[in-house]
Design an enzyme around this catalytic site. Structure first.
Site, PDB file in Angstrom:
ATOM      1  N   LYS A   1      44.232  41.807  48.882  1.00 27.93           N
ATOM      2  CA  LYS A   1      43.417  42.991  49.357  1.00 27.93           C
ATOM      3  C   LYS A   1      44.197  44.158  48.672  1.00 27.93           C
ATOM      4  CE  LYS A   1      40.114  40.382  51.777  1.00 27.93           C
ATOM      5  NZ  LYS A   1      40.212  39.056  52.933  1.00 27.93           N
TER       6      LYS A   1
ATOM      7  N   TYR B   1      40.339  32.802  58.745  1.00 24.04           N
ATOM      8  CA  TYR B   1      39.840  32.374  57.431  1.00 24.04           C
ATOM      9  C   TYR B   1      41.000  32.399  56.419  1.00 24.04           C
ATOM     10  CZ  TYR B   1      37.116  32.726  52.936  1.00 24.04           C
ATOM     11  OH  TYR B   1      36.543  32.361  51.666  1.00 24.04           O
TER      12      TYR B   1
ATOM     13  N   ASP C   1      49.267  34.521  57.400  1.00 28.51           N
ATOM     14  CA  ASP C   1      48.322  34.870  56.394  1.00 28.51           C
ATOM     15  C   ASP C   1      48.142  36.215  56.751  1.00 28.51           C
ATOM     16  OD1 ASP C   1      46.420  35.639  54.491  1.00 28.51           O
ATOM     17  OD2 ASP C   1      44.949  33.894  55.034  1.00 28.51           O
TER      18      ASP C   1
HETATM   19  C1  LIG Z   1      40.138  37.651  52.354  1.00 27.62           C
HETATM   20  C2  LIG Z   1      41.148  36.592  52.868  1.00 27.62           C
HETATM   21  C3  LIG Z   1      41.477  35.629  52.306  1.00 27.62           C
HETATM   22  C4  LIG Z   1      40.776  35.232  50.901  1.00 27.62           C
HETATM   23  O1  LIG Z   1      41.189  36.262  49.885  1.00 27.62           O
HETATM   24  P1  LIG Z   1      40.131  36.308  48.732  1.00 27.62           P
HETATM   25  O2  LIG Z   1      40.771  37.275  47.614  1.00 27.62           O
HETATM   26  O3  LIG Z   1      38.991  36.655  49.238  1.00 27.62           O
HETATM   27  O4  LIG Z   1      40.185  35.006  47.988  1.00 27.62           O
HETATM   28  C5  LIG Z   1      42.413  34.930  52.781  1.00 27.62           C
HETATM   29  N1  LIG Z   1      42.732  35.111  53.987  1.00 27.62           N
HETATM   30  C6  LIG Z   1      42.770  35.962  54.785  1.00 27.62           C
HETATM   31  C7  LIG Z   1      43.271  36.321  55.976  1.00 27.62           C
HETATM   32  C8  LIG Z   1      41.770  37.039  54.120  1.00 27.62           C
HETATM   33  O5  LIG Z   1      41.104  37.896  54.959  1.00 27.62           O
END
Ligand SMILES: *Cc1c(COP(=O)(O)O)cnc(C)c1O
Length: 428
Positions: A266, A144, A238
């Site tokens: 995060k 994701y 990511d």
């Molecule tokens: C949570 C997450 C996102 C998206 O981040 P948001 O702050 O929810 O937009 C993108 N990539 C990864 C790997 C994530 O865990």
């Protein structure tokens, strides 16, 4: 357990907010039941509006590595807020946080701040496309990367590597440049490179946390790196979730493979909305105003958010031992759960990377999204509900990672294992 207030609040919320939530997973759709509404958090604990207390293994989906309402983070936030909430002009805090990040990651010379992980990834992909002058990108099933158009893709029919939109509202024209590959399966990536010579970047979660916890094999990462090098394609890690979670340097602290660009979020905001993307100077200098690739944000680099992130990252750097402590606790937790499950004849696949953990109700090891989908989601739903009843708050889907914070003590973990034992006995 009484959750009358939450039930009422959820009904009310649904009148004014679609599904009653601002992010779909929060609605508990995949486990059933009513999501509890939160009154406050304290360290490892969450309190709902019916005054129930939970040991929290979600920690706002990762950001709160020092736990809820952490005093030092709050202090940084309130002191900064007193000077004003936003200026839309440069502040020293941005440079300070950027320095901390570039100092940590060898591959990052420059970094730009945004407001969410979604934005970080969306911008990194635009940068990769702008820098390489190519349109196609490769992503992996089960990873994701936020909810931007070109990343909301699912497998097309047959052997096609190009994806279809996974949501209405995303034109097929927007996803036709996104190729889909299988996690931990290098042959599937080779197929993508065979179907396109115009691949700008390959993006992946080097430790996937959004199909449950599924780390990439070292060999797979190495081969990905070579494939990207052979094809003049950028490799994007990511690390929005794994950054400052799997280790101080995220997945990059655990592998020798170096990405060209990295996305963060995060933990980097300590609970405030922050994202970031960074990489080598020559790539990052393609960004506006230095270069031609446009990217912007009214609230980007927000001082209060920067202060929260800075306080968090500095403390992590000063206390690198935290990760070993948290990893040991995470191992104890899922190890204890696995043992208890097996005694009841329930197969549990477990894994841990630093303060991230995962468990699948699955007979076989999970290496990719197809494997993950074979998990027993009904059993998970029963487990989840029974643990909530007993004051333990796990992520409300089989396909999410869990998190340990510094306040999740060994005693709390013992308590959790005891409760899990009881629950396995009932749901088996
Ligand atoms: C949570 C997450 C996102 C998206 O981040 P948001 O702050 O929810 O937009 C993108 N990539 C990864 C790997 C994530 O865990």
């Amino acid at each position: 357990m009484k959750i009358q207030n939450s039930i009422k609040a959820f009904e009310e919320a649904q009148k004014y907010i679609p599904g009653g939530v601002d992010s779909p997973v929060r609605a508990f759709k995949s486990v059933g039941g009513t999501p509890v509404f939160i009154e406050k958090g304290e360290g490892a604990y969450l309190y709902d509006i019916d005054s129930n207390r939970y040991i929290d293994y979600v920690q706002s989906w990762g950001p709160l590595i020092f736990g809820h309402a952490d005093e030092k983070t709050l202090e940084a936030v309130t002191e900064t807020a007193k000077k004003g909430l936003s200026f839309g002009a440069p502040t020293l805090l941005e440079t300070e946080l950027a320095k901390e990040i570039t100092d940590l990651f060898d591959t990052v010379d420059k970094v730009r701040f945004v407001n969410s992980g979604t934005e970080a990834v969306m911008s990194a992909i635009r940068l990769a496309r702008g820098y390489t002058g190519r349109d196609d990108i490769v992503k992996f099933e089960g990873c994701y990367h936020g909810h931007s158009d070109s990343l909301l893709v699912q497998a097309g029919s047959g052997a096609a590597t190009f994806g279809n939109p996974s949501s209405p509202g995303v034109p097929a024209d927007f996803t036709k440049h996104t190729l889909l590959a299988r996690y931990n399966d290098i042959e599937s990536v080779k197929k993508c490179f065979e179907s396109s010579s115009e691949i700008a970047c390959v993006i992946l979660e080097p430790i996937a946390g959004n199909m449950g916890l599924v780390p990439a094999d070292e060999e797979f990462l190495k081969e990905l790196r070579s494939l990207c090098d052979e094809n003049g394609t950028l490799l994007i890690f990511d690390e929005v979730m794994s950054g400052f979670r799997a280790s101080l340097k995220g997945a990059q602290g655990l592998t020798d493979v170096k990405p060209d660009l990295v996305t963060l979020g995060k933990v980097i905001g300590g609970g405030m909305p922050v994202g970031a993307f960074g990489g080598r100077e020559e790539i990052m200098n393609s960004l506006s105003p230095e270069g031609p690739v446009y990217q912007a944000g009214t609230l980007s680099g927000n001082p209060v958010a920067m202060a929260a992130g800075l306080s968090t990252i500095k403390r992590l750097k000063e206390n690198p031992d935290i990760y070993e402590v948290l990893e040991n606790r995470a191992k104890k937790l899922v190890g204890g759960m696995k043992e208890a499950a097996e005694k009841c004849g329930i197969a549990l696949q477990i894994d841990v990377r630093g303060s991230m953990f995962g468990f699948f109700f699955n007979e076989n090891p999970v290496k990719n999204f197809d494997d993950a989908l074979k998990s027993d989601t009904e059993l998970f739903a029963k487990f989840h509900a029974a643990m909530i009843e007993r004051g333990v708050y796990f992520a409300c889907s089989q396909f999410e990672a869990g998190f340990i914070c510094t306040e999740t003590t060994d005693e709390l973990i013992d308590e959790t294992i005891e409760k899990a034992k009881e629950v396995f006995g009932i749901i088996k």
